[in-house]
Design a protein around this motif. Structure first.
Motif, mmCIF file in Angstrom:
data_model
loop_
_atom_site.group_PDB
_atom_site.id
_atom_site.type_symbol
_atom_site.label_atom_id
_atom_site.label_comp_id
_atom_site.label_asym_id
_atom_site.label_seq_id
_atom_site.Cartn_x
_atom_site.Cartn_y
_atom_site.Cartn_z
ATOM 1 N N TYR A 17 38.258 40.090 48.548
ATOM 2 C CA TYR A 17 39.569 40.547 48.155
ATOM 3 C C TYR A 17 40.286 39.309 47.350
ATOM 4 O O TYR A 17 41.161 39.377 46.375
ATOM 5 N N ALA A 18 39.962 37.823 47.764
ATOM 6 C CA ALA A 18 40.556 36.626 47.093
ATOM 7 C C ALA A 18 39.911 36.932 45.676
ATOM 8 O O ALA A 18 40.380 36.477 44.790
ATOM 9 N N PHE A 19 38.453 37.200 45.547
ATOM 10 C CA PHE A 19 38.179 37.180 44.221
ATOM 11 C C PHE A 19 38.733 38.284 43.408
ATOM 12 O O PHE A 19 38.888 38.051 42.348
ATOM 13 N N LEU A 20 39.151 39.542 44.020
ATOM 14 C CA LEU A 20 39.680 40.407 43.480
ATOM 15 C C LEU A 20 41.014 40.002 42.610
ATOM 16 O O LEU A 20 41.324 40.233 41.581
ATOM 17 N N GLN A 21 41.677 39.274 43.586
ATOM 18 C CA GLN A 21 43.230 38.871 43.174
ATOM 19 C C GLN A 21 42.824 37.949 41.782
ATOM 20 O O GLN A 21 43.602 37.951 40.795
#
Length: 200
Positions: A17-21
């Motif tokens: 999810y951090a990569f998504l952001q």
């Protein structure tokens, strides 16, 4: 450029999810990218299970009304970004179920009697961002590069998508996994990406 991000992880506090952001942040700062859509497969409660019976035939899956909005997303997108963990040497079953349903004959490819089918998703490009617990070299040397072969050849090339780039990050549950450096690398890539910067 229209960008579709397909996110596959059940936890919004995960590294995925951090990569998504950061992908979203990079896209927002890129003037070449006109619009971005995010499909969160777990958040969407996408059903990855195939169902065939007297009322639902496999040959008709390309026009299944329940999948119409997902077909429209794929047709709309010029660049498709997949963000997912690698579990047991491959993407999650949720994402594989998405491929089972969306890469259907009549929509993603067409059999025309030749050795290989005609890919119907030509002209698009793909970026795969994956994280795993094991070392980065694990899929390459221990699994004969199975992950990349599956995604590039068995899936994307089959439906006509020739431009495929991978960010495959290992040691991501290790405190020395250089998480910030890797996240920053992805952010800068999407901040600068253009129609010609992706090579197969």
């Amino acid at each position: 450029m229209n960008v579709l991000i397909i996110f596959t992880h059940p936890n919004h506090e995960s590294l995925s999810y951090a990569f998504l952001q950061e992908v979203l942040r990079g896209c927002e700062e890129n003037d070449v990218i006109q619009d971005v859509q995010v499909l969160d497969l777990y958040g969407e409660k996408f059903n990855p299970a195939l169902e065939f019976n007297e009322n639902k035939k496999r040959r008709d899956m390309y026009k299944d009304p329940e999948l119409e909005k997902y077909r429209k997303q794929l047709l709309w997108a010029e660049k498709i970004i997949f963000i997912y963990p690698i579990w047991w040497g491959r993407p999650p079953a949720m994402l594989m179920g998405y491929f089972d349903k969306m890469f259907a004959s009549g929509f993603a490819y067409k059999d025309d009697g030749k050795l290989f089918p005609k890919g119907l998703l030509k002209g698009k490009s793909v970026v795969c961002i994956s994280v795993m617990r094991g070392p980065t070299f694990y899929p390459m040397f221990w699994l004969n590069n199975a992950h990349k072969v599956l995604m590039r050849k068995a899936l994307f090339h089959y439906v006509g998508i020739k431009k495929v780039k991978f960010f495959e990050f290992g040691n991501m549950e290790n405190s020395k996994g250089k998480h910030r450096e890797k996240i920053k690398k992805v952010y800068h890539y999407f901040q600068k990406i253009n129609d010609h910067s992706l090579t197969s």
